[in-house]
Design a protein around this motif. Structure first.
Motif, PDB file in Angstrom:
ATOM      1  N   LYS A 158       0.956  -0.944  -0.034  1.00 41.99           N
ATOM      2  CA  LYS A 158       0.064  -0.047   0.094  1.00 41.99           C
ATOM      3  C   LYS A 158       0.827   1.081   0.071  1.00 41.99           C
ATOM      4  O   LYS A 158       1.726   1.411   0.607  1.00 41.99           O
ATOM      5  CB  LYS A 158      -1.062  -0.044   1.206  1.00 41.99           C
ATOM      6  N   THR A 160       0.945   4.815   1.329  1.00 41.53           N
ATOM      7  CA  THR A 160       0.021   5.401   2.373  1.00 41.53           C
ATOM      8  C   THR A 160       0.068   7.203   2.172  1.00 41.53           C
ATOM      9  O   THR A 160      -0.938   7.766   2.735  1.00 41.53           O
ATOM     10  CB  THR A 160       0.626   5.386   3.653  1.00 41.53           C
ATOM     11  N   ALA A 183       6.064   1.992  -0.750  1.00 40.52           N
ATOM     12  CA  ALA A 183       4.776   1.275  -0.420  1.00 40.52           C
ATOM     13  C   ALA A 183       5.077   0.228   0.604  1.00 40.52           C
ATOM     14  O   ALA A 183       6.364  -0.290   0.886  1.00 40.52           O
ATOM     15  CB  ALA A 183       4.680   0.571  -1.530  1.00 40.52           C
ATOM     16  N   GLY A 250      -0.321  -3.077  -5.255  1.00 50.21           N
ATOM     17  CA  GLY A 250      -0.922  -1.757  -5.220  1.00 50.21           C
ATOM     18  C   GLY A 250      -0.275  -0.928  -5.911  1.00 50.21           C
ATOM     19  O   GLY A 250       1.032  -0.858  -6.474  1.00 50.21           O
ATOM     20  N   THR A 252      -0.413   3.645  -6.930  1.00 46.93           N
ATOM     21  CA  THR A 252      -0.493   5.061  -6.829  1.00 46.93           C
ATOM     22  C   THR A 252      -0.417   6.085  -7.921  1.00 46.93           C
ATOM     23  O   THR A 252       0.505   5.574  -9.136  1.00 46.93           O
ATOM     24  CB  THR A 252       0.301   5.589  -5.713  1.00 46.93           C
TER      25      THR A 252
END
Length: 794
Positions: A158, A160, A183, A250, A252
Motif C-alpha cells: 500500500k 500511504t 509502499a 498496489g 498510486t
C-alpha cells in the motif's frame, strides 16, 4: 526453549517428536528427553546440581488464515509418567487456552479452533501441566511454551501518502530525480518473500521511469518542454513476492507538472504598427498600447518596453503595465498638427529576468517600429500666458483700465476671439472686459483695507465655434493710497503716582494705521499745538513709532484732582500725510515707595466697602424695587380715598397682608433694642471699637480713639472717608464682598430727622436737597403720605 525442572522427585516429561516439523517445522513442535548436567549461575559462582529430567520445548507453529472445516492440529504434549492407562491428565492455560487453543486432556493433542491473523497477533504464550487424574496432584511442574502464528502472503503493498503532486523544471536533464515513492506490506518481512516489494511504472512512459527497488521516479527524456506539454499523470505499481507470479500488488498516481523556465524570448506579432493620436490629446494622458508575446509564464514573461530612437522620443514616453505586460504610450508634450503631422518610434520589448543556462536561445528581446499619425482638430483659443497678474489703485474711478489679456486661435483658420468673465463669484462683478480687445476695467470702487486682492477667471471662445472655450486665471492686486489716519494701537489706562517726580515716564504709547507700510511706516507724535502748554505732563516722540508720556512736576494729589486728560496728535508719513487726535486719560493713584499702585480715587469707595460690580447692581435694583413698591402704596391710598370707602381700621390685633404702616420713628441714635448700631453710633459716644459681625478677626485690633474736640466738629463726608480708610487698612476684613450701611446723620444735625413720618401736613418745610436728584421725588412722596395720614387720623 529449555525448561529445567528443579524438583528431585518429579518424573521426567518426554516430548514426542512429530512428523510434520522439527525445530522450526511448519505445523508442529516436538519434545525431546535430555539427560545432562545443568548449570545454575548466581552472580559469578556456578552451582552444580544433580542431573534432572526436564522439558526442552521448541516453538509450535500454526498457519494463519486457516479456513478448513476441522480444527487445525498444532502439536502434542506427553509425559514419561503417562503409562497410557489414562491416569495422566493434561491441562493447558495461558493466552487463548480454551478458546483459540484446546487440548485433549488424555492424549495431550493441541488444536486451533479459530482462524488467526498474524498481522494482529504474532504469537501466543501458554502453560502446560500433567497431573494425576486420581489425586489431582501435579506430576510435573508447570512449563511454558510458545505457539507462533506463521505468515502467509495475505496483504498487498500500500502507498500511504498517495496520490502525489510534484513539479520538476522543464528542460531538465534526463535522469533528474522527481520523487521517491514508498509502499508498505503488512506481511512478515523475515519470512519468505511476502513483504519483498518491487516497483514498476504502469503509465507515464517514455517520459518517466522508476527504480524497481527504491521507488525513485526520474525523467526519462532530455529537455522536456513545458510549452509543448505541461502536465503528466504517472501510475506506479508496487508488487510483493519480489514481483513473482501470484504476488499481490498496489498502485498510486503521481501528478507531475513541468515548471516554467525562461527559455522563450519575447516576440512582437508585427514588425510595423501605426497609431492615430489627435492633436487635442492632453499631456500625460495614455494615447496607445503595444504588446510583445512571450510563451513563458510568471516572472519569466515579465517585460520592459523602451523607446530606442525616432523623431518622437522627446514627445512620447512608454511604460509597462505589470498586470497585462503591455507597453503604455503616453504624451509628454502637446501635439500641434499645423507644425508636425507624424512621428516614428522604435520600441524594444525585453525580458527582465534572464536564465543564463538558456542564453543560447536568445536574445530575449525584440524590436518593432511604431508610426504615430497626428490628427487635426478644431482647438479652442490659446492665451499668450498661463496666468495674469494686474494692479490698480484703490481710489481708481469706475471704468479705469486694469490690464489686457490676449488669446488667439491656434488653428490655421485663425478665427476671431471673443472675451468674457466667468461670473461665478461676487468678486467677478467688480470688473468688466471688452469682448473684442480683452481689456479689463473696474466696475466698482475698491477699498484695499477691506479686500486687498481679487481673483477672476477670463474665458475666450472662437466666434465661429463658441463651444470651444479656454480659461485663464487673472489676479488683480489693489494698490494702497493713504486714506486712513493713524490711531492709537489700543486704549491705554495710564496711572500717575501721587509721589511722582518730574521727567518720569509713566506710559509708552504706540499707533497703528490701516494703510500699507508705505503710507504709515513712520508715525509722528505731538501734543495738540492749539492748546496752551500743559503744566502737568509732556510727550516725547521716540522716533520708533512710539511715544513716552512724562510728568512735568513733583507730586500729584487725588483730593485736588484725580483725573487728567492729555490730547495727543498722531500723523503718518504717507502722501499726503494724515493725522488724528486722541485723548489720553491719566488717573492719580496712591502708590508704594517701590511704585506699586495701592489705590486710586475712582476705586476707593468700591475697594473700601468691599463691593463688587454685581453687588452695586443688586443694590440699585433693590432701590428701584423699593421705590416702585412705595409708589404702589401711594397709588393704593389715593384710590381708596377717591372711592370714599370706610377708612382703614388699624389696630395692633388687625393684621393685613397688603398694607404695612410704620408710625414709629424709633428712638433715634439712642435706641439699640432693635439692631446693633455700633458701626453707626454717634462718634462722640464711641468709647471702644467693636468687631465686625461678619468675620472673626484672628488678631484683636488696637482700639482707635479720636479726641472729642475733633469728633464734635466732624461732618458726615469726613466720617465716611475715615471709615473707608480704616476698612482699607484693617487686616481682619474678609476676602469676600460685604455690605456696610451708614445711617448716621452727623453730629448735632440742625436739620433733624430725614424721615417724613413726622410730617402730617403738606406744608412741610423739610429740606430734601441733600438727596440730590431724588430730593423732589421724595418730597412729593412725603406730601402724599402726609395727606393720607391726615385723612386716616380724621
Amino acid at each position: 526453549m529449555r525448561i529445567t525442572s528443579t524438583s528431585c522427585i518429579c518424573p521426567v516429561l518426554v516430548c514426542l517428536c512429530f512428523v510434520q516439523r522439527c525445530y522450526g517445522a511448519a505445523h508442529h513442535g516436538s519434545i525431546k528427553v535430555t539427560r545432562n548436567q545443568t548449570k545454575h549461575i548466581e552472580g559469578e559462582t556456578e552451582v552444580h546440581h544433580r542431573p534432572k529430567r526436564g522439558w526442552v520445548w521448541n516453538q509450535f507453529f500454526v498457519l494463519e488464515e486457516h479456513m478448513g472445516p476441522d480444527p487445525q492440529y498444532v502439536g502434542k504434549l506427553h509425559s514419561n509418567s503417562d503409562k497410557g492407562d489414562g491416569s495422566v491428565k493434561y491441562i493447558l492455560t495461558g493466552e487463548g487456552a480454551g478458546t483459540i487453543f484446546i487440548i485433549d486432556d488424555t492424549t495431550g493433542d493441541i488444536h486451533s479452533t479459530k482462524s488467526l491473523d498474524r498481522e494482529q497477533k504474532t504469537h501466543y504464550v501458554l502453560h502446560a501441566q500433567a497431573i494425576d487424574r486420581r489425586t489431582n496432584k501435579p506430576l510435573e511442574p508447570e512449563s511454558e511454551f510458545i505457539i507462533k502464528v506463521q505468515d502467509i502472503n495475505d496483504n498487498a503493498p500500500k502507498f500511504t501518502d498517495g496520490p502525489y503532486i510534484v513539479t520538476v523544471p522543464e528542460m531538465s536533464e534526463m535522469g533528474t530525480s522527481v520523487l521517491q515513492v514508498t509502499a508498505t506490506d503488512a506481511d512478515d518481512p523475515t519470512y519468505g518473500n511476502s513483504a519483498r516489494v518491487v516497483y514498476s511504472i504502469l503509465q507515464g512512459q517514455p517520459y518517466f521511469s522508476v527504480d524497481p527497488k527504491t521507488g525513485v521516479i526520474r525523467t526519462a527524456l532530455h529537455n522536456m518542454d513545458r510549452e509543448a506539454r505541461e502536465h503528466y499523470s504517472v501510475v506506479i505499481q508496487a508488487k510483493d513476492m519480489a514481483g513473482q507470479v501470484g504476488g499481490l500488488s498496489g498502485s498510486t498516481t503521481v501528478n507531475i507538472t513541468l515548471t516554467d523556465v525562461n527559455d522563450n524570448p519575447p516576440r512582437f506579432p508585427q514588425k510595423h504598427y501605426q497609431l492615430y493620436v489627435p492633436e487635442s490629446a492632453q499631456v500625460g494622458s495614455a494615447v496607445g498600447k503595444i504588446k510583445a508575446s512571450d510563451a513563458d509564464t510568471g516572472s519569466n514573461a515579465d517585460m520592459k518596453y523602451t523607446i530606442m530612437n525616432g523623431d518622437g522620443s522627446g514627445v512620447f514616453s512608454i511604460s509597462t503595465d505589470k498586470e497585462t505586460r503591455e507597453g503604455i504610450l503616453s504624451l509628454k508634450k502637446p501635439l500641434n498638427y499645423e507644425k508636425k503631422k507624424s512621428y516614428t518610434l522604435n520600441i524594444e520589448g525585453a525580458n527582465t529576468h534572464l536564465d543564463f543556462r538558456f542564453s543560447h536561445l536568445g536574445p530575449f528581446k525584440d524590436v518593432t517600429m511604431l508610426k504615430i499619425i497626428v490628427g487635426d482638430v478644431d482647438e479652442p483659443p490659446l492665451f499668450t500666458m498661463p496666468s495674469y497678474v494686474m494692479e490698480v489703485y484703490e481710489n481708481a474711478k469706475i471704468g479705469t483700465a486694469v490690464g489686457t489679456v490676449t488669446a488667439q486661435d491656434p488653428d490655421a483658420a485663425n478665427s476671431l476671439v471673443r472675451y468674457f468673465i466667468d461670473l461665478n463669484t461676487e468678486e467677478d462683478r467688480y470688473f468688466t472686459i471688452d469682448a473684442s480687445t480683452g481689456t479689463i476695467k473696474t466696475a466698482k470702487i475698491f477699498d484695499r483695507e477691506e479686500t486687498p486682492r481679487y481673483n477672476i477667471t477670463v474665458a475666450a471662445s472662437e466666434i465661429d465655434n463658441p463651444e470651444l472655450v479656454s480659461h485663464v486665471p487673472v489676479g488683480i492686486r489693489i494698490l494702497d493710497v493713504n486714506d486712513n489716519p493713524p490711531e492709537l494701537a489700543r486704549e491705554y489706562d495710564i496711572i500717575v503716582c501721587e509721589n511722582a517726580k518730574p521727567g518720569q515716564v509713566i506710559q509708552t504709547i504706540s499707533a497703528t494705521d490701516k494703510d500699507s507700510s508705505a503710507n504709515g511706516a513712520r508715525f509722528h507724535f505731538s501734543l495738540d499745538e492749539g492748546l496752551s502748554l500743559n503744566p502737568n505732563f509732556t510727550l516725547r516722540d521716540n522716533e520708533d513709532n512710539t511715544a513716552s508720556i512724562l510728568t512735568r512736576r513733583r507730586r500729584y494729589s487725588r483730593t485736588t484732582q484725580d483725573v487728567y486728560y492729555l490730547p495727543v496728535l498722531i500723523s503718518d508719513s504717507g502722501t499726503p500725510p494724515l493725522s488724528s487726535s486722541s485723548t489720553l486719560t491719566i488717573r492719580v493713584c496712591a502708590c508704594e515707595r517701590d511704585g506699586r499702585v495701592r489705590t486710586c480715587h475712582a476705586e476707593a469707595f468700591l475697594s473700601s466697602a468691599g463691593l463688587s460690580t454685581g453687588a452695586i447692581i443688586a443694590i440699585l435694583l433693590c432701590v428701584v424695587i423699593l421705590f416702585v413698591f412705595s409708589l404702589a402704596i401711594v397709588v393704593l391710598f389715593i384710590t381708596l380715598r377717591r372711592s370714599k370707602k370706610e377708612p382703614l381700621i388699624i389696630s395692633e390685633e388687625d393684621v393685613r397682608e397688603n398694607v404695612v404702616t410704620y408710625d414709629d420713628e424709633g428712638g433715634g441714635e439712642e435706641d439699640t433694642e432693635a439692631f446693633d448700631i455700633t458701626a453707626l453710633r454717634n462718634p462722640s459716644a464711641a468709647e471702644e471699637l467693636k468687631y465686625r459681625r461678619d468675620i472673626r478677626p484672628e488678631v484683636k485690633p488696637v482700639p482707635r480713639h479720636q479726641p472729642s474736640s475733633s469728633l464734635d466738629s466732624i461732618d458726615v463726608q469726613e466720617f465716611i472717608k475715615q471709615r473707608l480708610a480704616e476698612a482699607d487698612l484693617d487686616p481682619s476684613v474678609p476676602p469676600y464682598d460685604s455690605l456696610q450701611t451708614y445711617a448716621y446723620e452727623g453730629h448735632r444735625s440742625e436739620t433733624g430727622s430725614i424721615s417724613s413720618l413726622d410730617s402730617a401736613t403738606t406744608q412741610s418745610d423739610q429740606d430734601y436737597n441733600y438727596l440730590g436728584d431724588w430730593g423732589p421725588e421724595f418730597k412729593k412722596l412725603a406730601e402724599l403720605y402726609g395727606e393720607i395720614e391726615s385723612e386716616r387720623t380724621t
